[in-house]
Design an enzyme around this catalytic site. Structure first.
Site, PDB file in Angstrom:
ATOM      1  N   TYR A  26       0.825  -1.208   0.000  1.00  0.00           N
ATOM      2  CA  TYR A  26       0.000   0.000   0.000  1.00  0.00           C
ATOM      3  C   TYR A  26       0.863   1.264   0.000  1.00  0.00           C
ATOM      4  CZ  TYR A  26      -2.987  -3.744   1.618  1.00  0.00           C
ATOM      5  OH  TYR A  26      -3.619  -4.938   1.725  1.00  0.00           O
TER       6      TYR A  26
ATOM      7  N   ASP B  83     -13.279 -16.768   7.969  1.00  0.00           N
ATOM      8  CA  ASP B  83     -11.917 -16.391   7.596  1.00  0.00           C
ATOM      9  C   ASP B  83     -11.113 -16.220   8.888  1.00  0.00           C
ATOM     10  OD1 ASP B  83      -9.579 -15.156   6.904  1.00  0.00           O
ATOM     11  OD2 ASP B  83     -10.490 -13.634   5.605  1.00  0.00           O
TER      12      ASP B  83
ATOM     13  N   LYS C 185      -1.644 -17.066   7.392  1.00  0.00           N
ATOM     14  CA  LYS C 185      -0.732 -16.280   8.239  1.00  0.00           C
ATOM     15  C   LYS C 185       0.130 -17.142   9.179  1.00  0.00           C
ATOM     16  CE  LYS C 185      -2.291 -11.638   7.658  1.00  0.00           C
ATOM     17  NZ  LYS C 185      -3.614 -11.128   7.292  1.00  0.00           N
TER      18      LYS C 185
END
Ligand SMILES: *Cc1c(COP(=O)(O)O)cnc(C)c1O
Length: 432
Positions: free
Chosen positions: A18, A247, A276
């Site tokens: 980002y 999720d 992760k």
């Protein structure tokens, strides 16, 4: 090459998450890592409060994970998964089926969390297609949710945070219920679910699945909500024949105090996304699990192939390290460690609640969040350097300063992290 040359090249040529190439972010070069500490190119060491985005639960350079990786490299780093299989994938699937809810029986391995979400969405849509309900193609998600950066995952993430207006022509339009607000089951009020209930009751004929992050909305705002909300969602999904995708990519492997967050609500999803911390932060790997019902349902229409197959599917090296990471976790007293971290975060962060700039302080498991009234502007170029000067690695975003340290962190190091947060806030106060 000198460090400054490196950073200079980095700023001129490499995108970071980002970021804008017009205003390159301040980056610090890491040369090695050990336990909870990162060593920078200038020789300083800093304490990692981020677990490299939720992943390094055992800390860096773990002897057992290192050994597992080295042994697997000498045997076979990779082999394609089409038509071939291998022990690391079989063993990891066995473990995942073992530690998740009994109805979850089928495993699809992929290479990142976003792809695990893509696969989950495909599973749900294909399931209903095979049942002759091809109208059920939309997803119902939550405001403030985050599910990844690929197009399918982005389309179910919060439309504003994901800047959906920029992609209006290419993104499917899904349904978004208001984000849950109730934090404790004791304070449960029916109106927390009423927006969700209305959407699912009005649109169930076109909804394939609900997708949400159980108990903790991560990158969409670090917001916590209560297990009762999940129980209500599960019941509504059953009532209206909608699949439930959880999720757990951020919450999995102990972060919220239970191995998986959904266990606190005592529910079982139809489809579960893991990622992760799956490899203890060593390499990229994710998994999508589903029930026999979903898997058999997809296969039902005679063709029924699940249409996904990444090149690096079930990479043996990643699977082997994931197996070891799960063993290391389950053989440790992780529940006790997460509880101790939680208590210390409560003791040390809650007092910041009285500071002028602070809107809210919240703690859940090994996650501590300080929310400010104002966004911390990313362009404030003093901030990353100031944080590293405190001997820590924390990466604030928007209004949030938060930490989720490796579970192995010791009391003094955690105090240094919480102490750094107060210094950041004091420094912000001086700048305003
Ligand atoms: C990080 C994250 C993802 C995306 O995972 P990547 O590995 O970055 O693609 C999806 N869902 C949640 C809840 C996450 O925190």
């Amino acid at each position: 090459m000198k460090q400054n040359d490196n950073l200079d090249f980095d700023a001129r040529h490499i995108w970071h998450p980002y970021s804008s190439v017009a205003y390159p972010p301040t980056n610090h070069e890491v040369v090695s890592a050990e336990g909870v500490r990162l060593t920078l190119a200038d020789g300083r060491t800093i304490i990692d409060g981020m677990s490299s985005w939720w992943s390094t639960i055992h800390g860096y350079n773990h002897p057992r994970l290192n050994r597992a990786a080295k042994q697997q490299i000498d045997q076979m780093s990779h082999v394609m998964f089409g038509g071939l299989t291998h022990q690391p994938a079989i063993e990891l699937a066995r473990k995942l089926i073992d530690i998740t809810a009994p109805p979850l029986q089928k495993v699809f391995f992929s290479d990142s969390g976003s792809i695990a979400v893509e696969v989950a969405i495909k599973m749900a849509i294909q399931y209903w297609f095979a049942q002759g309900k091809s109208k059920k193609q939309r997803l119902l998600s939550l405001r403030n949710g985050y599910h990844g950066d690929t197009f399918g995952a982005m389309a179910v993430s919060d439309p504003e945070n994901g800047m959906h207006n920029m992609f209006a022509e290419v993104l499917p339009t899904h349904l978004f219920a208001p984000a849950p607000t109730c934090v404790n089951d004791d304070d449960w009020q029916d109106n927390d679910i009423s927006g969700f209930r209305q959407l699912i009751s009005e649109h169930n004929d076109e909804i394939a699945a609900v997708i949400l992050e159980p108990l903790v909305q991560g990158a969409g705002g670090m917001r916590f909500y209560c297990p009762e909300y999940l129980r209500q969602v599960r019941a509504l999904c059953d009532q209206y024949q909608v699949l439930l995708i959880l999720d757990e990519i951020a919450t999995n492997f102990g972060r919220t105090g239970t191995l998986f967050a959904y266990q606190q609500a005592d529910i079982c999803p139809d489809i579960l996304c893991l990622g992760k911390a799956l490899t203890g932060g060593y390499m990229t790997l994710a998994a999508t699990l589903c029930t026999d019902k979903v898997a058999q349902g997809i296969a039902a229409d005679g063709c029924g192939l699940l249409m996904h197959g990444p090149t690096f599917m079930a990479n043996p090296l990643a699977c082997r390290v994931a197996c070891e990471s799960i063993d290391v976790l389950l053989e440790s007293d992780w529940q006790q460690k997460v509880k101790i971290i939680e208590q210390q975060l409560i003791a040390e962060l809650m007092p910041y609640q009285t500071m002028d700039l602070v809107k809210d302080v919240r703690v859940k498991g090994a996650i501590g969040v300080v929310e400010l009234h104002q966004p911390i502007d990313d362009q404030m170029d003093w901030l990353p350097t100031f944080i590293v000067d405190q001997g820590v690695w924390i990466r604030p975003f928007r209004k949030l300063i938060y930490i989720m340290p490796p579970f192995i962190i010791e009391t003094d190091d955690l105090s240094q992290l919480t102490g750094a947060i107060v210094k950041i806030i004091e420094q912000l106060a001086r700048q305003i």
